[in-house]
Scaffold this motif. Structure first.
Motif: not given
Length: 260
Positions: A89-92, A148-154, A181-187, A191-194
């Motif tokens: 979500e935040k890169g932390e 992004s809301p909570d998107w990643f690669v790995g 963990t976040d319900s956002g649809f777009t980049f 913040n909209f917590a799931t």
């Protein structure tokens, strides 16, 4: 007869033990690898809602770990940990690093942590080195998609060991994941917590099946890879030498679709 009975009993017990993904690694020494992460997130490849500013498309730093099968950084269809949530979500990275360190202390399942610098655009490369151990031959890492809301690669638990030898080189195409963990649809979604939290899922050209989704390309069968990772074993004669970045062509990585 007594000896035979004991042997049969012992073999029966051994066959009933769980076999981990790293159980068959019989390599005799450590292995060092250079890991090269290549971003392929271009406007040509992913034209829909491509972030051009505030902030433009980019990648967070890469955070990874070499480990045994007793540890899991993240898994598809399972719930993300608090550390993975904060990173996606935040890169932390602090909470995730603490989780890794605690796992290493409690069950000795972690050999080492590695990281690579962020990439300030959607395309580009970053690299670092990692060390794998015969009892810890698995590699996992995460890179946040920004914004992004909570998107990643790995990668989840890639085994670098094949029997008694280490793989010389391995390349993997990477596709986007939703941490659940976040319900956002777009980049650029706010913040909209799931609630309740969902499991980690792969984002595809048709899922989530909503026209507003930034990766929704209904005319495609599959998304092209948004990134790629390559791990190259460093030979003893090359230790201490800086390896050049690998020139990885971005073939088969363009979406031809009508932008709504």
């Amino acid at each position: 007869k007594v000896i035979w009975t004991v042997l049969v009993t012992m073999l029966g017990y051994a066959s009933s033990l769980p076999v981990g993904e790293d159980a068959l690694c019989t390599a005799e020494e450590l292995a060092k690898y250079r890991i090269i992460f290549t971003g392929k997130w271009s406007q040509t490849a992913f034209p829909k809602q491509y972030p051009l500013y505030r902030p433009p498309a980019q990648w967070s730093s890469l955070l990874g770990v070499t480990h045994s099968s007793d540890y899991s950084m993240w898994k598809k269809n399972e719930y993300a940990s608090n550390g993975v949530r904060d990173f996606a979500e935040k890169g932390e990275a602090w909470a995730l690093m603490k989780e890794i360190e605690e796992a290493g202390e409690k069950i000795q399942s972690v050999h080492g942590i590695f990281s690579a610098p962020a990439i300030s655009s959607g395309t580009g490369q970053t690299s670092t080195e990692l060390e794998a151990h015969p009892r810890h031959p698995l590699v996992s890492f995460v890179v946040r998609i920004v914004p992004s809301p909570d998107w990643f690669v790995g990668i989840d638990s890639l085994n670098l060991c094949e029997g008694d030898r280490w793989m010389d080189e391995v390349s993997v195409d990477l596709f986007p994941y939703d941490a659940g963990t976040d319900s956002g649809f777009t980049f650029s979604s706010p913040n909209f917590a799931t609630i309740p939290q969902d499991t980690v899922t792969e984002i595809t050209c048709s899922s989530p099946s909503h026209p507003a989704n930034s990766f929704y390309y209904p005319k495609l069968k599959i998304l092209p890879p948004i990134a790629q990772v390559t791990m190259v074993k460093i030979k003893k004669s090359q230790l201490g030498l800086s390896a050049p970045f690998i020139n990885l062509p971005a073939k088969n990585n363009e979406i031809i679709d009508t932008v709504s």
